[in-house]
Design an enzyme around this catalytic site. Structure first.
Site, short mmCIF file in Angstrom:
data_model
loop_
_atom_site.label_atom_id
_atom_site.label_comp_id
_atom_site.label_asym_id
_atom_site.label_seq_id
_atom_site.Cartn_x
_atom_site.Cartn_y
_atom_site.Cartn_z
N ASN A 156 -76.37 57.27 -15.35
CA ASN A 156 -76.74 56.78 -16.43
C ASN A 156 -77.38 55.45 -15.96
O ASN A 156 -78.33 54.78 -16.81
CB ASN A 156 -75.54 56.62 -17.42
CG ASN A 156 -74.33 55.83 -16.91
OD1 ASN A 156 -74.17 56.03 -15.82
ND2 ASN A 156 -73.74 55.48 -17.64
N GLU A 253 -64.41 53.07 -11.27
CA GLU A 253 -64.58 52.80 -12.64
C GLU A 253 -64.93 54.15 -13.24
O GLU A 253 -65.92 54.57 -13.15
CB GLU A 253 -65.63 51.90 -12.83
CG GLU A 253 -65.07 50.35 -12.24
CD GLU A 253 -64.00 49.56 -12.92
OE1 GLU A 253 -63.79 50.04 -14.56
OE2 GLU A 253 -63.23 48.98 -12.35
N CYS A 287 -70.32 54.65 -20.28
CA CYS A 287 -69.08 54.84 -20.21
C CYS A 287 -68.49 53.87 -21.22
O CYS A 287 -67.20 53.80 -21.73
CB CYS A 287 -68.43 54.46 -18.92
SG CYS A 287 -68.98 52.86 -18.14
#
Length: 485
Positions: A156, A253, A287
């Site tokens: 992304n 993450e 996210c």
């Protein structure tokens, strides 16, 4: 698949050389806005390629660590200049490969150049400390690189996330094996090309593409890997955690299910704009994206009406076209997942007010398009409230108090980002104090983070050990040595 444009074949970068994969097999990267457009063929690397990259990184590490901070910085500064000079070209490629709108893609390239410059200067600030001694010894600590770092990144943000991992790794004297997501290998390669052209010695940065099922495990579990930095799903992060040695430092993450609370004193128009920016920017594929909105009952009806109206005005289409606000989803799997969750939401009793449809009219039929969705009549136990969708789907819930809003906001396994819309200072202070999230926004979207501040979550959104971005990120890549003289 019919290919409408010429297809170029790319290579891995190992030990300073562009090399073909051992398997001599390749996979294709295509445009999610037009599935028939190929951006190139990329190496389907295997274990032999990964082992060669690891050996190369290990052999180059000590000599690279011996480079002065100013020499390392000069390379990053030059790479940043190359990125910035090519921002529009690389931005267009990024849009064609990942789908985000062109302005956001160009911004990502420019931001990545800023990141390289930031860490070029921060490399001069990696310091130890002097410590008092009872026996009169001169005691101090010095920071040394970990060694070889695996950098594994998502699709992304295919340039900016790698930049914020690779740059601090390099300035602290580590060498890197970089495996990007298979959906966006070209954009990742462009960052590597700039660093390579800027003068990185052979073996300092190795770039290999391919399936995580083929090369992911070795890049995590190999005994010569000293650290792994990964951004992706919580499930994938859990698998990395299991596969890595106890001696391997991890920075993971992971996912998010990020809430926005809208208080009764909020400017409703601004709250709606904040919601759309957080939930639908990047087609919901962030996210940090807003996926749950908790609205005070006194303003609920007005907010929902304006949110639906604003959502229905958004133009979905090819990110290269002017006026488009939402590009396609990144791939067929993402489209399938979003449509599945829309059906799950309806089956569980939530009301779909708008969107949630695959768009196939005209040239939209060539891509992975879906209309942005708004759900109401949502309850806390629904799957669409609890699970990360990673698409343009927002669930709106009615609450009667800030206490209830915070309670529901925290009722999740995730804890990445959270936001509140209000002008009440007492509410703001309480929200900041009680919300369980690594990043807190006040009257701002949950998305959007600065490159010079720490990034990371709590709970299942992160290992919560070492933060990315900012000066704090440097700590992940170094270890302390205590010296007595």
């Amino acid at each position: 698949m019919a290919i409408t444009t010429g297809t170029k074949t790319y290579k891995n970068l190992i030990n300073g050389e562009w090399t073909v994969p051992f398997s001599e097999q390749y996979f294709e990267s295509s445009n999610p806005a037009n599935k028939e457009e190929s951006l190139g063929q990329f190496p389907a690397s295997n274990i032999e390629d990964a082992e060669r990259a690891i050996v190369s990184a290990r052999q180059a590490q000590k000599s690279w660590a011996a480079y002065s901070p100013s020499k390392k910085a000069a390379i990053l500064y030059k790479a940043a200049d190359l990125l910035e000079d090519r921002a529009e070209e690389y931005g267009r490629e990024l849009t064609r490969e990942e789908g985000k709108i062109l302005s956001q893609a160009i911004m990502e390239v420019k931001r990545s150049a800023q990141t390289l410059r930031y860490y070029a200067s921060e490399g001069l600030n990696v310091t130890g400390a002097t410590i008092p001694s009872d026996d009169g010894s001169f005691v101090y600590t010095k920071m040394e690189p970990l060694g070889v770092v695996s950098v594994i990144t998502p699709w992304n943000f295919p340039i900016s996330i790698p930049a914020r991992k690779i740059a601090p790794a390099l300035v602290t004297g580590n060498t890197v094996i970089f495996k990007p997501a298979s959906e966006t290998p070209l954009s990742a390669l462009r960052l590597v090309e700039c660093l390579h052209e800027a003068g990185l010695p052979a073996g300092v940065l190795n770039f290999i593409t391919g399936s995580a099922s083929k090369i992911g495990n070795i890049l995590v579990s190999h005994p010569e890997i000293n650290a792994v930095t990964f951004t992706g799903s919580t499930y994938a992060g859990e698998q990395i955690h299991k596969a890595a040695s106890f001696k391997t430092r991890l920075q993971l993450e992971l996912g998010g299910k990020n809430p926005l609370i809208v208080m009764d004193d909020a400017n409703i128009d601004e709250a709606v704009s904040t919601t759309i920016a957080g939930g639908f920017s990047l087609t919901g594929q962030a996210c940090t994206g807003t996926s749950r909105v908790l609205v005070m009952e006194s303003v609920y009806d007005s907010y929902v009406q304006k949110l639906v109206e604003a959502t229905e005005k958004l133009t979905v289409g090819d990110g290269m076209e002017e006026g488009v606000k939402l590009g396609p989803l990144a791939n067929a799997k993402q489209l399938e997942t979003v449509l599945e969750y829309v059906e799950i939401g309806k089956a569980e009793g939530a009301t779909l007010l708008t969107g949630g449809q695959q768009l196939t009219d005209g040239k939209l039929g060539n891509g992975y398009y879906v209309s942005p969705a708004i759900f109401v009549d949502v309850t806390p136990g629904m799957r669409m409230v609890r699970e990360e969708i990673f698409g343009p789907v927002i669930a709106v819930m009615k609450v009667s108090s800030l206490n209830e809003g915070i309670q529901l906001a925290n009722d999740t396994e995730y804890g990445l980002a959270a936001a509140i819309c209000t002008s009440n200072e007492q509410a703001i202070s309480r929200f900041i104090q009680e919300i369980e999230a690594g990043m807190v926004k006040v009257n701002k979207p949950t998305t959007g983070v600065a490159y010079n501040v720490p990034f990371g979550g709590v709970k299942n959104s992160s290992t919560a050990t070492y933060r990315e971005s900012g000066r704090d990120a440097l700590a992940f890549y170094v270890q302390s040595k205590t010296v007595y003289r």
